[in-house]
Enzyme design. Sequence first.
Site, PDB file in Angstrom:
ATOM      1  N   HIS A 104       4.630   3.534  -5.293  1.00 56.37           N
ATOM      2  CA  HIS A 104       4.749   2.510  -6.336  1.00 56.37           C
ATOM      3  C   HIS A 104       4.127   3.028  -7.637  1.00 56.37           C
ATOM      4  O   HIS A 104       3.474   4.074  -7.656  1.00 56.37           O
ATOM      5  CB  HIS A 104       4.088   1.187  -5.887  1.00 56.37           C
ATOM      6  CG  HIS A 104       2.607   1.265  -5.676  1.00 56.37           C
ATOM      7  ND1 HIS A 104       2.013   1.233  -4.433  1.00 56.37           N
ATOM      8  CD2 HIS A 104       1.591   1.380  -6.568  1.00 56.37           C
ATOM      9  CE1 HIS A 104       0.707   1.327  -4.570  1.00 56.37           C
ATOM     10  NE2 HIS A 104       0.416   1.413  -5.841  1.00 56.37           N
TER      11      HIS A 104
HETATM   12  P1  TYD Z   1      -0.656  -1.137  -1.438  1.00 53.34           P
HETATM   13  O1  TYD Z   1      -1.316  -1.134  -2.768  1.00 53.34           O
HETATM   14  O2  TYD Z   1       0.835  -1.159  -1.385  1.00 53.34           O
HETATM   15  O3  TYD Z   1      -1.196   0.096  -0.576  1.00 53.34           O
HETATM   16  P2  TYD Z   1      -0.980   1.684  -0.775  1.00 53.34           P
HETATM   17  O4  TYD Z   1      -0.679   1.954  -2.208  1.00 53.34           O
HETATM   18  O5  TYD Z   1      -2.267   2.292  -0.320  1.00 53.34           O
HETATM   19  O6  TYD Z   1       0.124   2.102   0.127  1.00 53.34           O
HETATM   20  O7  TYD Z   1      -1.236  -2.374  -0.609  1.00 53.34           O
HETATM   21  C1  TYD Z   1      -0.962  -2.569   0.762  1.00 53.34           C
HETATM   22  C2  TYD Z   1      -1.152  -4.044   1.062  1.00 53.34           C
HETATM   23  O8  TYD Z   1      -2.488  -4.464   0.817  1.00 53.34           O
HETATM   24  C3  TYD Z   1      -0.252  -4.942   0.223  1.00 53.34           C
HETATM   25  O9  TYD Z   1       0.222  -5.985   1.061  1.00 53.34           O
HETATM   26  C4  TYD Z   1      -1.173  -5.537  -0.820  1.00 53.34           C
HETATM   27  C5  TYD Z   1      -2.532  -5.524  -0.137  1.00 53.34           C
HETATM   28  N1  TYD Z   1      -3.633  -5.290  -1.086  1.00 53.34           N
HETATM   29  C6  TYD Z   1      -4.484  -6.321  -1.441  1.00 53.34           C
HETATM   30  O10 TYD Z   1      -4.354  -7.458  -0.961  1.00 53.34           O
HETATM   31  N2  TYD Z   1      -5.494  -6.083  -2.318  1.00 53.34           N
HETATM   32  C7  TYD Z   1      -5.688  -4.855  -2.867  1.00 53.34           C
HETATM   33  O11 TYD Z   1      -6.632  -4.659  -3.694  1.00 53.34           O
HETATM   34  C8  TYD Z   1      -4.782  -3.795  -2.506  1.00 53.34           C
HETATM   35  C9  TYD Z   1      -4.953  -2.418  -3.098  1.00 53.34           C
HETATM   36  C10 TYD Z   1      -3.769  -4.052  -1.622  1.00 53.34           C
END
Ligand code: TYD
Length: 147
Positions: A58
């Site tokens: 992302h």
């Molecule tokens: P995501 O940012 O997509 O993880 P990565 O980039 O490490 O693959 O987040 C994964 C899940 O966690 C998504 O459902 C959103 C949640 N999340 C939160 O609730 N709070 C946060 O601060 C973060 C970073 C993610």
Amino acid sequence: MKIKLKVKNSDLVRFKVIDDYPDGRLIIGESNKNIPFEIKRVFFINNLLNKNAIRGLHAHKKLNQIIFCINGSFKLTLDDGTVVQKIIMNDSFYDYGIKLGPSLWHTMTEFSKNCVILIVADDFYLEDDYIRDYNEFLKFIKQKDIL
Ligand code: TYD
């Protein structure tokens, strides 16, 4: 640290190190000093047991983050829409983080089992700030270039 960042909206950030060898090493970041913003959120990722895991995939519209590898290793792939850069984050980055500014598509792969990733961010979690579709990301940066 020999790495040079080639993508837009990224930078190397260095923590302060106090080496009390052999009694440990203190690695320190402070808002608006060596961390180039006010930290509002901190999170870390551990238990990376699946070596085929892919995280990230992302970009953010506004958020600034700094990513650190505080244990083990992983591969960070950065893509600003024009340039793609792959960086192996490991021990040699113990006191360095990489700034992930806005409009930077980022992906993390090839985690060692003991990998721990630390991220500091300048804002709270806001799902609206995420761009999770690569074509939408390309559209977003094109639009920003025009404006
Ligand atoms: P995501 O940012 O997509 O993880 P990565 O980039 O490490 O693959 O987040 C994964 C899940 O966690 C998504 O459902 C959103 C949640 N999340 C939160 O609730 N709070 C946060 O601060 C973060 C970073 C993610």
